[in-house]
Structure formats: C-alpha cells, structure tokens
Design a protein around this motif. Structure first.
Motif, PDB file in Angstrom:
ATOM      1  N   SER A 181       3.685 -42.210  13.803  1.00  0.00           N
ATOM      2  CA  SER A 181       2.750 -42.379  12.468  1.00  0.00           C
ATOM      3  C   SER A 181       1.478 -41.770  12.996  1.00  0.00           C
ATOM      4  O   SER A 181       0.662 -40.906  12.393  1.00  0.00           O
ATOM      5  N   ASP A 230      -1.874 -38.145   3.456  1.00  0.00           N
ATOM      6  CA  ASP A 230      -0.508 -38.127   2.494  1.00  0.00           C
ATOM      7  C   ASP A 230      -0.807 -39.351   1.815  1.00  0.00           C
ATOM      8  O   ASP A 230      -0.182 -40.257   1.918  1.00  0.00           O
ATOM      9  N   CYS A 253      -1.158 -42.729   7.126  1.00  0.00           N
ATOM     10  CA  CYS A 253      -1.210 -41.815   5.843  1.00  0.00           C
ATOM     11  C   CYS A 253      -2.535 -41.498   5.180  1.00  0.00           C
ATOM     12  O   CYS A 253      -2.911 -40.444   4.983  1.00  0.00           O
ATOM     13  N   LEU A 283       4.942 -38.166  10.128  1.00  0.00           N
ATOM     14  CA  LEU A 283       5.353 -39.236   9.008  1.00  0.00           C
ATOM     15  C   LEU A 283       6.558 -39.181   8.414  1.00  0.00           C
ATOM     16  O   LEU A 283       7.457 -40.256   8.223  1.00  0.00           O
ATOM     17  N   LEU A 305       2.892 -40.923   0.140  1.00  0.00           N
ATOM     18  CA  LEU A 305       3.674 -41.708   1.149  1.00  0.00           C
ATOM     19  C   LEU A 305       2.593 -43.024   1.176  1.00  0.00           C
ATOM     20  O   LEU A 305       3.227 -44.061   1.391  1.00  0.00           O
ATOM     21  N   ALA A 306       1.553 -42.599   1.122  1.00  0.00           N
ATOM     22  CA  ALA A 306       0.558 -43.713   1.271  1.00  0.00           C
ATOM     23  C   ALA A 306       0.741 -44.941   0.278  1.00  0.00           C
ATOM     24  O   ALA A 306       0.640 -46.173   0.183  1.00  0.00           O
TER      25      ALA A 306
END
Length: 513
Positions: free
Chosen positions: A387, A423, A418, A392, A426-427
């Motif tokens: 990460s 992102d 994220c 990710l 995804l967060a």
C-alpha cells in the motif's frame, strides 16, 4: 536369604546413588545383562524415577513399558515428564491408569493431573479431579490447592478459583501470586490490585506479578510506580521483575528510568541472563538509542532467536530497514532458525523502508522454505508494504488470496494509502470495513466524511454525520505525554517524578512521590 528378598546384585543396585547420567546408564545396562528388570519391580521403578530426575523422557517411557506393574511413584514421575514435554493428553491418560488400577492418588499425582488440565484447557476434567481430591481428603495440602487455583484461573473459572482460595486454611506466596495473576487476566487490574493490597506480606513474586500485569494491561507508568514502591520496601528484584520493568520503560518511552534500571542491575546482578539483555535491547531501541542497543547486542556471547528478533524489530521501528536485513542475514549465517515473529520484524523492516522486492522475497521464503503458514500479522505487513508503494490492487489481491479475514489494522493501512494515492473508491470500501469491525472508531467516520465532501457526495457525507449521532460517537481529543523532572538514581528512589497528560478538554496529572 529370606523369602522374597532381592538377590545380592539387585540389592546392591537398589542402594546405588545415580550421581551422573553415565553412571545411571551403566547400572541400567548391568541390570539388563543380569536379567533383573523383569523379575524385580522396585529396581525398575527406581531406575525410571532416576531417568525422570535427569529429564530423560524417552528413556523413562521406554523403561515404563517394560515394567509389568509400575507403582504410584513411577507413574507420577512419568506423568511429570510428559508435562515437561508438553504432552498433557498423555499425562492425563497416565493419571487415569492410576485410578483404573485401584491406586489411591497422592498430592503429587493430583497436582500433575491438574497441571495437565490447565495445559489442555479442560475445565470439566479439572472439576472431576477436584471432586476426586475432595473425596480423598487431599485438599488440605497447600500445594494441591495452589494447583487447583492455577487450573481454574487458566481455564477462565475465576469464581471457582476464588472459592478454593477463600477456603484455604493456610496460604503461601504461590497461592496469592496465582490468584493475583488470575484476577488481573479475568477481572481487571483494579480487582487484582485490591487483592494485592490485602496481602499480609508481599514477596518478590507478588510484586513481579502485579508489575507484569500492569505492563500487559497497557499501564507502564503504574508498573514503574509499583517498582518504585517495591524498592522502598527493600524487596530485591529478580530477573523476571527487571524484564517487566524494562518493558514498562520501553512502552512509556522513559529512557532515563531505563538507564537507571540498567545501572541498578549492572551492580546488583553481575551475571545478566539472555532475557535481561533482550529486554535492554528492546528498551533502548524503542527509545531511539540504537547505538546502545547495538553495543549490548554485540557484547552478548550467546544470542537466541529472541535476541536476533528484538534487534531486527528495533532497527525496523527506527527506519533502518537495510541494516535490519543485514542483521537477519547474519542470523541465518549463525545457524539460528527464525520463527514467525522474526519474519514479522523482517517484513516490517521492509515496509518501513519501502523495500518491495526484498519484502516479497522473504515472504515467499517464509512460506516455501520454512513452511510457516502466513498469519494475519504477516499479511498485514505485506499489505502495508504494498500500500505504501501505491500497489493497491496487489494489496487487495493478497488479502483475497491468503484467505484470512483482514482485521481493522489492515484495512486502516489500506485506507491511509488510498487517501495518499487518491483511490476514493477503495478508500470508501476500506472505511466501511473498519466501521463494521470497529464501529466506535471516530477517526474513520471523519475520514469518510472528508472523502464524500471532496467528491461533492453530500448525501453520503450527511449519512456519516447521522450515523455518528445515532451511535453517539464523539471525536476524541488528541493528547500528548510529557516527562518532567525525572532524576535517575542508582537505588531508583524516583522512578517518574511526573507525567502530565494534556488534552483539549481535560488535564490529568499522575505523580509519584
């Protein structure tokens, strides 16, 4: 010669003293060559007991199978050996054979049976042994009651342990220490401390139990206060006490106090064992004094796997990933086999230093060469490594591939990455998972609100606010610890003169006289 008396050779072997293992094996060989084992049971039993005292479990078990009618002492010796070898199920089977043969158990055998129940976590069997103790009137022995308390505490039956404790006509230090440890684990530190205050006489074991309980419970300052009081009462600490105190210094970041403890043990304990050296390395490395930790490590003649793991972990925490991997290579060259905790430290070092290739390499080596099944801590380190590097999709694929349900720590690492790499989708998924696992975490609600507000998704942002109101979640204030007026001294007359916790809405002051 009287009827039933042992032959002269057997009589001489019975009265021999087995001073060394080699001497014992010679006498055993002589008994075999003269055919005395099969015809004289007392000799066989005494040989078995001697092997038990030398810790030769394999020889003792082999000899036990050759005795036609082993006595109670031999069975109890074998039971104790099986417990030392971490084979509680077999030890319980030996105790059941004692009962099936019609033998009346004594205090030593029931203590062994209770230890087996404690190791197996079998409270029902432990209660059955307790009934047997009551039936045979063995409960008046202090050592038996202590074993009962230990068994009930390790099985989470603190109420039953307290009943045994209250009914004891006489309590020794082991009774109080077992009860203290059980209360600290099952009922909380404050209940344990009340019991500690009620002790008529406090020995070093009881002080050590309470200090260790406060360290494990996340109260290092309180542990240091207890150590200060212990020194005022002129109670000399043991190596186990010192390890607990150094762990408290590491958790509290009290480097000056840790240096004072180091000076104390250097003058009062000339021969420091490996555990104390490991605790010193951990304390200095966590406090940022890597040079001192490295000096202690280099001076050690014997290093176990925990020594190597501690120094690798300390280097990883301080961002010295390359040096941590060099130490790990030295560990492998020394012939020390790493354990799963060692690989956690290695992967953490790779994560903190951004060593993606090395992290993937050692993760594969752990799984293929050392046959360690990845645990959630290993997966968490790898997810954090990937990460941080912006990989990710690789991080999420790893979570799915490992088949381990990610905890809030892993999702929080993914959420932070994220936000850094932008992102939002995804967060949002990671944030929802954190809310599911830890619904009282106020920070994730604020982060999700910011994500929705930045994307002009005001309906979702209002949903976060509404969810916080419905669950009565309030943003917790930030806080900082400041160490004031700490004067290290040889006798530890002052451990912490003051620690002030400054918050936005309150000020709490902890002081030690």
């Amino acid at each position: 010669m009287p009827r039933g008396a042992p032959p002269p050779n057997c009589r001489s072997l019975l009265h021999c003293h087995y001073q060394t293992l080699n001497h014992l094996q010679q006498l055993h060989a002589q008994a075999i060559t003269q055919g005395l084992l099969s015809c004289h049971q007392p000799l066989s039993c005494r040989l078995l007991n001697a092997y038990a005292r030398f810790g030769r479990s394999a020889d003792a078990r082999r000899l036990y199978g050759q005795i036609p009618f082993p006595d109670l002492v031999s069975r109890t010796s074998l039971l104790s050996l099986l417990l030392q070898d971490n084979r509680p199920w077999e030890a319980a089977h030996v105790f059941s054979q004692i009962l099936l043969c019609g033998m009346k158990p004594d205090g030593f055998s029931v203590v062994g049976a209770l230890s087996a129940c404690a190791q197996m976590g079998d409270a029902a069997l432990g209660r059955a042994v307790h009934g047997l103790i009551y039936r045979h009137g063995l409960g008046v022995e202090t050592v038996v009651s202590n074993a009962l308390i230990e068994m009930y505490c390790r099985n989470g039956r603190i109420g039953n342990a307290r009943q045994v404790f209250d009914a004891m006509p006489m309590r020794d230090g082991a009774s109080w220490s077992s009860m203290l440890n059980g209360c600290a684990k099952q009922q909380g530190l404050w209940v344990a401390h009340r019991l500690f205050d009620a002790m008529p006489e406090k020995d070093v074991v009881s002080w050590t139990v309470m200090i260790g309980a406060y360290v494990r419970g996340g109260h290092p300052v309180r542990a240091l206060e207890l150590f200060h009081k212990m020194n005022l009462e002129a109670c000399r600490p043991t190596s186990i006490t010192v390890v607990g105190v150094l762990s408290a210094c590491a958790d509290a970041g009290a480097l000056d106090v840790g240096c004072s403890v180091h000076g104390l043990i250097s003058k009062t304990m000339p021969n420091l064992d490996v555990a104390i050296h490991n605790a010193l390395i951990d304390m200095y490395s966590k406090s940022g004094s890597l040079e001192t930790a490295d000096a202690i490590f280099n001076r050690m003649r014997y290093k176990d796997v925990y020594t190597w793991t501690t120094i690798i972990s300390g280097l990883a925490v301080n961002g010295e990933g390359h040096q941590a991997l060099e130490v790990f290579s030295d560990m492998l060259r020394s012939g020390t086999c790493p354990n799963d905790v060692t690989f956690v430290s290695v992967l953490s070092a790779c994560s903190h230093s951004g060593l993606i290739h090395e992290g993937r390499l050692w993760f594969d080596v752990m799984c293929t060469h050392y046959n360690f099944k990845p645990q959630i801590r290993h997966v968490g380190c790898m997810v954090d490594l990937l990460s941080r590097a912006g990989l990710l999709s690789d991080a999420t694929d790893l979570i799915d591939r490992m088949g381990i349900e990610a905890d809030a720590v892993i999702w929080r690492s993914l959420l932070s990455a994220c936000l850094v790499h932008g992102d939002a989708k995804l967060a949002e998924a990671a944030g929802r998972q954190i809310i599911r696992l830890e619904p009282d975490d106020d920070g994730v609600y604020v982060l999700l609100w910011n994500i929705y507000a930045s994307a002009n998704r005001w309906d979702e942002a209002r949903e976060m606010r509404k969810m916080m109101r419905n669950r009565k979640i309030v943003k917790r204030p930030g806080c900082s610890w400041i160490e004031l007026n700490v004067i290290p001294s040889f006798a530890m007359r002052t451990t912490l003169r003051g620690l002030i916790w400054n918050c936005e809405i309150r000020k709490l002051e902890y002081r030690t006289i």
